[in-house]
Enzyme design. Structure first.
Site, PDB file in Angstrom:
ATOM      1  N   HIS A  78     -63.605 -35.697 -11.253  1.00 33.00           N
ATOM      2  CA  HIS A  78     -64.330 -34.686 -10.497  1.00 33.00           C
ATOM      3  C   HIS A  78     -65.844 -34.841 -10.665  1.00 33.00           C
ATOM      4  O   HIS A  78     -66.332 -35.263 -11.714  1.00 33.00           O
ATOM      5  CB  HIS A  78     -63.949 -33.286 -10.973  1.00 33.00           C
ATOM      6  CG  HIS A  78     -62.683 -32.748 -10.382  1.00 33.00           C
ATOM      7  ND1 HIS A  78     -62.448 -32.692  -9.029  1.00 33.00           N
ATOM      8  CD2 HIS A  78     -61.581 -32.203 -10.979  1.00 33.00           C
ATOM      9  CE1 HIS A  78     -61.266 -32.144  -8.800  1.00 33.00           C
ATOM     10  NE2 HIS A  78     -60.716 -31.849  -9.969  1.00 33.00           N
ATOM     11  N   CYS A 133     -67.353 -36.852  -6.101  1.00 29.04           N
ATOM     12  CA  CYS A 133     -68.397 -36.151  -5.320  1.00 29.04           C
ATOM     13  C   CYS A 133     -67.928 -35.263  -4.160  1.00 29.04           C
ATOM     14  O   CYS A 133     -66.893 -34.684  -4.224  1.00 29.04           O
ATOM     15  CB  CYS A 133     -69.524 -37.043  -4.835  1.00 29.04           C
ATOM     16  SG  CYS A 133     -70.335 -38.052  -6.054  1.00 29.04           S
TER      17      CYS A 133
END
Length: 263
Positions: A78, A133
């Protein structure tokens, strides 16, 4: 000349209810590809990839590298952001990677990564590969290998791990760009800084979309291919697609883009 790599893959995010599926496979796949190109590889997977462990591993790579060495760092997991504390971000946000212990508030900020990489010796090359992202919206490419029922975004909202913190309302713009400014020579990122990278499945096996296609095209590159050649092989032939609306990015100087891949 030494060739060293650190491959980070995190599926398990305790306390966030935002686990992923393909990041450990990504790290193992990058590790295998780099080992085949004579890199010595260290892997940090899931609970091994705490913030402290990531910082220690990067510091170790940087501290041992000398002029002429090549370092590759791959990250699958993440991405997130935190409220800017030092006033250097127009959108009031610092971009960050999410270690395994992000649920304890342990984000790895782009500013922190910059300080780590800035300690390298002169002449040390650093290549960053980031499959994390934010998300976008174009409609080209080949989705034929993508399994139905997927994908999932590799973005962890701050409210999933930050508590009792006032969050700015501005839209985040520069997660990939923030990592690009971190002190590496070259970054290949899975998407625009305003997009998500997608966690998905190909032929029943979880992977990040960017990692899957980057490695698929890497296997077909000629021995003298540059990073610019590699990037052109990924997009637009494979990404973005209707189901995977992400535009991979290549950041780096004109000279770095011409380097032979993983040389």
């Amino acid at each position: 000349m030494s060739k060293q790599a650190l491959c980070i893959g995190i599926n398990d995010y305790p306390g966030t209810q935002n686990d992923l599926s393909g990041c450990v496979n990504d790290a193992n796949d990058w590790a295998a590809a780099l080992a085949a190109r004579s890199f010595s590889v260290v892997k940090l997977l899931d609970s091994q990839a705490s913030k402290a462990a990531i910082v220690a591993a990067i510091s170790g790579l940087i501290g041992q590298a000398v002029n002429g060495d090549t370092l590759v760092i791959t990250y699958s997991g993440h991405g997130t952001w935190v409220p800017d504390q030092d006033g250097d971000e127009p959108d009031q946000r610092d971009e960050a990677l999410c270690p395994w212990d992000i649920g304890q508030g342990k984000a790895l900020l782009d500013d922190e990564l910059h300080l780590l990489l800035a300690k390298r010796a002169a002449g040390v090359r650093i290549i960053l590969m980031s499959d994390s992202c934010h998300s976008g919206s174009v409609t080209r490419g080949d989705s034929s290998e993508l399994d139905p029922g997927m994908p999932r975004a590799r973005f962890l909202p701050p409210e999933a791990w930050l508590h009792d913190v006032e969050l700015p309302s501005a839209t985040p713009r520069r997660l990939a760009g923030g990592i690009a400014r971190s002190g590496g020579d070259l970054l290949m990122a899975g998407c625009l800084d305003s997009q998500f990278s997608w966690d998905t499945r190909f032929n029943g096996r979880p992977n990040g979309a960017f990692t899957y296609y980057a490695l698929k095209t890497l296997a077909k590159l000629g021995a003298s291919a540059s990073y610019a050649h590699w990037f052109k092989a990924i997009t637009p032939a494979y990404l973005p697609t209707n189901q995977l609306p992400q535009n991979p990015q290549l950041f780096g100087s004109a000279t770095a883009r011409k380097w032979k891949v993983f040389s």
